[in-house]
Scaffold this motif. Structure first.
Motif: not given
Lengths: 436, 193
Positions: A200, A236, A238-239, A241, A243, B29-31, B34, B45
């Motif tokens: 992440v 942050q 998560l979907a 990114g 911040i 969800g477009g994750d 992850l 990032m």
């Protein structure tokens, strides 16, 4: 759960949207190793799932078996010890399973559905009654067999235990590795069992203290920026990114803890002097100081009802856990056992407090029953840290430090232990919400 | 996801429906970040590319921490016979008191700062690995502040000094045991521009 409504059939037929991602075997950075198991567990066997076409890319029965075994609440029969490997209730010779003292048997199959996914059905069989007690059917995308296997384990777990299973939950943790050019710190999110790890955030400067938002969509954590001479506490998403920097004041910006409603963070700041607990309203950006004295106050955690904040303070000499109301009033000491107690975490029902207790045996995880203040030590030490309750309250994940840095899970009775390890240092697990 | 059950009570049916919702979210969800198991150093990032990782990085500690010193003065800070060359203060277990063997170094740095009011010094506090991480950040800060106060008493002004505590996160020496621990309980002097 004893209802036996005959033939109540069919709940919706929504097709699961298929992801276009290619099927890839799920990697595990963390290796799972069950080290101890309890007596008195539910005996069960999960027979390998059949597929009439190509072999399944994932051993679903093994994934679901590992889920159940790791809780200590199930005694799962090894594949090698199975008298047969049926996949349909009609194939089952119940007498053989009775002889093997397997009270419960899961049989099932996963068939390609023609659009890249699978149609999965399974039965939970009552071996003594000699019949199916429940049958389920679900569709999964081509890359969702692991989640489907966790779903099977969740359904079995809830049927027997009466609580929701946590096999679809995720964890966040920090790794530190020696790489060319220096140390590399990573904030990683993975499935609860260490599979599907994804970085992440990554930095050559330390990363600390990940904390899940209650809805599991965000992580709060601390990142250092040595060039800037600061640490920063951020959130942050998560979907995306994205911040959001919450605080990068002089001194400490640390120990974030989400309020149960997700609207505020408790955090530790020291820009006014000694480290104190503050509340940061995420909607209004308003900062409120909650503690104010010359001692160290840090490591806040909210009670599940949002009314109290527990925290570590050395105001009495050694660090102990204290509790105050959410406005900072009515401070009272909570811990008296051992030499010192730090870094508390409330159980999801608010009845227990997990913490790091220092004694002659080093730093170990202690669980305090808040009804009667009884303490149970659930880890061996000598350098255990960062206890976190599972989202259903039945287990605690924590970090072991020292020669081998790894994550460990222990049931709240201290009976069953599971280790999650990898090369390099892994630390500061944060257990996210249930995930369904 | 379609779900069929037979001989199942209501509660199970509800659980399954909720699972359906979770699957649908996961799919929409477009994750991707992850789920795909890859490190994704996407824009924004990745953290700083700082090289200053103390001794682990191989960067010489004698060079790190002198960026804020006039190059002509740097030899004073690297000459082992000069008390200014002591730029790490080591502490006893659970203590933020400065051991007396460092008092000469503290005086020298305090005097240098008072004579060079434009120079800034960051005090980086550290602990050993025992105890909890955030509490150790607070202990490291207490050590850094202890040095800060001593430097002010030796002539430095508050405005020249700042603190940053890493707790146990940036050990000078990896490993467990008192030998490593005694090297990790420290405050490092970082002269900045």
């Amino acid at each position: 759960m004893k209802v036996t409504t005959p033939r109540s059939i069919l709940f919706g037929t929504a097709a699961l949207a298929l992801s276009l991602l290619a099927i890839m075997p799920a990697r595990a950075a963390l290796q799972v190793d069950i080290t101890e198991s309890a007596d008195g567990a539910v005996p069960i066997a999960i027979s390998p799932f059949a597929s009439s076409g190509q072999a399944l890319p994932l051993d679903m029965a093994q994934v679901a078996s590992d889920d159940l075994e790791s809780t200590g609440l199930f005694d799962v029969l090894d594949r090698d010890s199975m008298v047969a490997t049926p996949s349909d209730p009609d194939e089952v010779n119940y007498q053989n399973w009775r002889s093997a003292s397997v009270d419960n048997l899961v049989v099932g199959s996963a068939e390609a559905n023609g659009s890249g996914g699978y149609r999965i059905r399974f039965d939970l069989l009552d071996v003594y009654q000699g019949r199916s007690s429940s049958s389920f059917q679900l569709n999964a995308g081509g890359n969702e067999l692991r989640d489907a296997a966790h779903t099977i384990a969740n359904l079995v777990y809830e049927k027997f235990i009466g609580e929701k299973g946590y096999f679809l939950s995720r964890i966040a943790y920090i790794t530190m590795a020696q790489e060319s050019g220096g140390l590399r710190y990573r904030l990683i999110v993975s499935d609860y069992d260490g599979y599907n790890p994804a970085t992440v955030y990554s930095s050559r400067d330390p990363i600390m203290s990940p904390a899940w938002s209650p809805d599991g969509s965000k992580l709060a954590y601390v990142a250092f920026d040595v060039d800037r001479g600061r640490s920063s506490l951020r959130v942050q998403d998560l979907a995306s990114g994205n911040i959001r920097e919450i605080s990068a004041r002089e001194g400490i910006n640390g120990a974030p803890a989400w309020s149960p409603d997700g609207d505020a963070l408790a955090l530790t700041l020291s820009y006014r002097g000694s480290p104190d607990i503050y509340r940061y309203d995420l909607n209004t950006n308003q900062l409120t100081q909650l503690t104010n004295n010359g001692a160290i106050d840090t490591e806040a955690t909210w009670s599940p009802d949002g009314q109290h904040i527990a925290f570590t303070s050395d105001r009495g000499g050694k660090p102990q856990v204290y509790r105050m109301r959410r406005d900072g009033s009515q401070v009272e000491r909570m811990t008296y056992d051992g030499e010192s107690n730090q870094r508390a975490d409330f159980s999801p029902d608010g009845d227990k407090l997990a913490m790091v207790q220092k004694s002659g045996n080093g730093f170990r995880i202690a669980v305090q029953d808040l009804e009667n203040n009884n303490i149970r030590i659930v880890s061996e030490g000598p350098l255990d840290d960062s206890p976190n309750f599972a989202p259903n309250g039945q287990a605690i994940m924590f970090a072991k430090q020292g020669r081998n840095n790894e994550l460990a899970t222990v049931t709240i009775d201290g009976e069953t232990k599971t280790r999650l390890s990898q090369s390099g240092e892994v630390r500061e697990p944060a257990w996210g919400p249930l995930g369904y | 996801m379609s779900v069929m059950t037979n001989q199942v009570g209501r509660r199970c049916a509800l659980a399954v429906v909720m699972v359906l919702a979770a699957f649908a979210l996961a799919a929409c969800g477009g994750d991707k970040n992850l789920r795909d198991g890859e490190d994704l150093p996407a824009a924004g990032m990745d953290g700083g590319d700082d090289q200053g990782m103390g001794m682990q990085s191989g960067r010489d500690i004698d060079v790190r921490g002198l960026e804020g010193i006039d190059p002509e003065d740097r030899s004073m800070f690297t000459d082992p016979d000069n008390p200014l060359s002591t730029r790490i203060i080591y502490f006893d277990l659970d203590s933020s008191a400065i051991p007396s063997r460092f008092s000469q170094a503290i005086s020298a740095h305090g005097r240098y700062l008072s004579e060079h009011p434009d120079v800034k010094l960051r005090l980086e506090g550290h602990t050993d690995e025992r105890g909890t991480r955030e509490y150790n950040v607070a202990l490291g800060e207490r050590r850094a502040e202890s040095v800060q106060q001593a430097l002010v008493l030796s002539g430095a002004s508050d405005g020249q000094l700042s603190t940053l505590s890493f707790g146990e996160e940036r050990p000078a020496e990896l490993g467990s045991g008192e030998e490593a621990y005694s090297k990790n309980r420290r405050v490092e002097f970082i002269y900045t521009k």
